[in-house]
Every structure is written in structure tokens, then in C-alpha cells.
Scaffold this active site. Structure first.
Site, short mmCIF file in Angstrom:
data_model
loop_
_atom_site.label_atom_id
_atom_site.label_comp_id
_atom_site.label_asym_id
_atom_site.label_seq_id
_atom_site.Cartn_x
_atom_site.Cartn_y
_atom_site.Cartn_z
N TYR A 64 7.71 64.25 8.56
CA TYR A 64 7.27 62.46 8.40
C TYR A 64 6.93 62.55 10.10
CZ TYR A 64 7.79 57.92 10.12
OH TYR A 64 8.03 56.81 10.70
N PHE B 221 27.11 56.64 5.20
CA PHE B 221 26.83 58.74 4.70
C PHE B 221 27.17 59.36 6.42
CE2 PHE B 221 22.34 57.37 3.09
CZ PHE B 221 23.05 57.77 1.97
N1 UDP Z 1 22.35 55.26 6.41
C1 UDP Z 1 23.57 55.11 4.96
N2 UDP Z 1 23.74 54.83 4.10
C2 UDP Z 1 22.72 54.57 3.59
C3 UDP Z 1 21.86 54.23 4.53
C4 UDP Z 1 21.21 54.41 5.37
O1 UDP Z 1 25.25 55.24 6.09
O2 UDP Z 1 22.52 53.71 2.43
C5 UDP Z 1 22.74 55.38 7.74
C6 UDP Z 1 22.05 56.63 8.23
O3 UDP Z 1 22.62 57.78 8.00
C7 UDP Z 1 21.57 56.04 9.26
C8 UDP Z 1 21.97 54.35 9.84
O4 UDP Z 1 22.33 53.82 8.58
O5 UDP Z 1 22.97 56.51 10.91
C9 UDP Z 1 20.19 54.31 9.77
O6 UDP Z 1 19.69 54.21 8.10
P1 UDP Z 1 18.16 54.58 8.20
O7 UDP Z 1 17.82 54.83 6.66
O8 UDP Z 1 18.08 52.35 7.76
O9 UDP Z 1 17.56 54.48 8.87
P2 UDP Z 1 16.95 55.87 9.91
O10 UDP Z 1 17.92 56.13 11.20
O11 UDP Z 1 16.65 57.30 8.85
O12 UDP Z 1 15.43 55.70 10.10
#
Ligand code: UDP
Length: 294
Positions: A111, A177
Site C-alpha cells: 500500500y 494490538f
Molecule cells: N489498533 C488496535 N486494534 C485494532 C485496530 C488498530 O490496537 O483493532 C491500533 C493499531 O495497532 C495502531 C492504531 O490502533 O497502533 C491505529 O490503527 P489504525 O488501523 O486505525 O490506523 P493505522 O495507524 O494503521 O493507519
């Protein structure tokens, strides 16, 4: 225009929508010429990191070939200004945070790579074809415009705030996560930017280009970061409800901290985020979610 493969017909006024694909260069060129378009804002891409690692070819096809087709159509129709949705994923795991625009490209997934490729194509088209472009590198777009009925509606949803709100509504825990990152509370830090502030940056970028501004990339983030646990706390504060959650393993490819230095955008385009407050972001997203969305 939208091919509606991931978008929603009802999200735009019916008489303004043209259903077509970015790969259809001829139809696009005709649309641009017929409608005497001055500038393009290009959001038409796939945006799921996880999916891009499963089917990278889909991302290069849609995001890169689709963009190139659009640029060809613009050149044919004599349209010389474009604002392009890019991403903080272009930086991968950055050396320095807050991140400035001169941080080198280092994407760690297809991506991010697809967006970097398009930024590079745009740089060459600027140099040799006079196509002026502003890639806007989005940090964590979130929030909603509940009164307009607009908000996050992804299928599957992968983003933190809508998933937390869903956990409250359905009573099933959201997984955080990882809580062993080198950050104050152990969870990842991100720069959450309200979608309406993000939208405003696009208008300013178009105006800048139409006024003769030079090509160049800009970060779009607030400049301050929030941890995943802080987002959970904000949701509990705004909704008055407990967020059911569990701590899971780290998600692959998640940098500990991604925060924008957005001074270039503020200085050059006069952009000021107006909805930086996490509670405002969450309350807009919550209002949207309660209307039966996500
Ligand atoms: N995150 C999480 N649980 C979830 C989705 C996301 O803990 O079910 C965490 C992810 O690891 C990151 C933050 O939330 O640190 C933001 O993730 P998101 O996928 O919203 O956006 P990204 O930072 O990947 O663009």
C-alpha cells in the site's frame, strides 16, 4: 467520479456523480474536457495495508496504473493541477518523530509503496509535463460529519476508533494490538486528524496550485500524538460507557509512533486544524456510528 467498488452512491449528490473507473483514460479525458475542469483531487485508491500484503498486484493495478491513467487523461485534456491522497505509510518506520516531509521514502508494505510510486510519477510529470501536484500525506484520518451522514464505513473495518465504538455497541471486545511498545503506556502512538480538517487541507492545496504554487508534498496531521489506550479512555469519557477490550499481540508492521510535523502545511498553505481535540473526533464518530453506521 467513482467506480463505486468501495464507495457509496449516497455519499455524494446524485447529479454530481459520474460512475467510471480511473483506468478508463478516454472517458476521463472526455469528462475533464467537457466539464472544463481546472484541478483534480484524486482519492481513488485502495487503502487497506493488510489487503495490500495479500494481493499486492491489486494495489499496483488500481493505485498505480489507475493514477497513471488519470494523469494521462489530465494531460490530454490540458488539466495541470492535482492534489493527491498520499500517506504517512510512505515513511515506513521513520527515523525521527515528529516526521518532516524530507524524511526519506521507506514504505514497508505494498500500500505504502503504491503511494510512493505515484508520488514519484508526479514528480517526473511536474518536471517534464508541467503537471503541478500536491501529495497530501495523511496521518490517521478519523472523525465524521454526522449531520451530513458521512463517516467511516469500511468493509471490513480495520480502523481503531470505529472498532472501539463497535465494541461498545455489540458488547464484544476490541483487541488492542500490543502494550509492550517503547511508549509511555506501551501502546502505539498515532496522530489522529479529523476528516473535516483533512478535507480543508485539500481546498487550500487546490487554491495554492491555481494561484501558481509549486509542486510538493505536505504532511497532514495535527502534530500531537495519542496512544491507543488514550483513545480508549477518550471514548469512555465521551460515551460514558466502558470499552470492552483485550490486549493482543502486536500487529505486523506497526511503528511505535507516527506523528506529523505539519509546520510546512501551516506555513505554506495557512492551514490550521480546528478539531484537534480527541474528544471532538470521538464524539463525531460516535454520533455517526449511533445512526446505524459501521
Ligand atoms: N489498533 C488496535 N486494534 C485494532 C485496530 C488498530 O490496537 O483493532 C491500533 C493499531 O495497532 C495502531 C492504531 O490502533 O497502533 C491505529 O490503527 P489504525 O488501523 O486505525 O490506523 P493505522 O495507524 O494503521 O493507519
Amino acid at each position: 467520479m467513482d467506480n463505486l467498488s468501495r464507495g457509496y452512491r449516497e455519499a455524494v449528490p446524485e447529479d454530481l456523480l459520474r460512475v467510471m473507473d480511473t483506468q478508463d483514460t478516454e472517458r476521463l479525458a472526455k469528462l475533464l474536457a467537457d466539464e472544463r475542469i481546472d484541478a483534480v483531487i484524486h482519492f481513488a485508491a485502495y487503502m487497506s495495508v493488510g489487503e495490500s500484503t495479500q494481493v499486492p498486484e491489486l494495489y499496483f493495478q488500481n493505485n498505480v496504473s489507475g493514477s497513471l491513467s488519470l494523469f494521462e487523461a489530465m494531460l490530454q485534456a490540458g488539466v495541470k493541477h492535482i492534489v493527491f491522497s498520499s500517506t504517512a505509510a510512505a515513511y515506513g518506520i521513520p527515523e525521527r518523530v515528529p516526521i518532516t516531509e524530507d524524511e526519506p521514502y521507506a514504505p514497508i508494505n505494498p500500500y505504502g509503496e503504491s503511494k510512493v510510486m505515484v508520488e514519484k510519477i508526479l514528480a517526473w510529470l511536474d518536471r517534464y509535463r508541467g503537471l503541478r501536484s500536491i501529495p497530501l500525506r495523511y496521518f490517521n484520518a478519523c472523525g465524521a460529519e454526522p449531520e451530513a451522514g458521512l463517516g467511516e464505513r469500511h468493509d471490513p473495518e480495520t480502523h481503531l476508533i470505529p472498532l472501539i465504538l463497535r465494541a461498545i455497541r455489540i458488547g464484544k471486545p476490541v483487541t488492542l494490538f500490543g502494550d509492550d511498545y517503547p511508549t509511555p503506556d506501551g501502546t502505539c502512538i498515532r496522530d489522529y486528524i479529523h476528516v473535516s480538517d483533512l478535507a480543508e487541507a485539500h481546498i487550500l492545496a487546490v487554491e495554492y496550485l491555481l494561484n501558481g504554487g509549486a509542486s510538493g508534498a505536505f504532511n497532514v496531521g495535527t502534530g500531537s500524538g495519542h496512544s491507543v489506550k488514550e483513545v480508549v479512555t477518550a471514548v469512555e469519557r465521551v460515551t460514558g460507557k466502558k470499552v470492552p477490550h483485550t490486549i493482543g499481540p502486536r500487529r505486523e508492521g506497526d511503528p511505535p509512533s507516527l506523528v506529523a510535523d505539519s509546520q510546512k502545511l501551516q506555513r505554506t498553505l495557512g492551514w490550521r486544524p480546528k478539531r484537534t481535540d480527541l474528544d471532538r473526533i470521538v464524539s463525531d464518530a460516535w454520533e455517526f456510528a449511533q445512526k446505524g453506521n459501521s
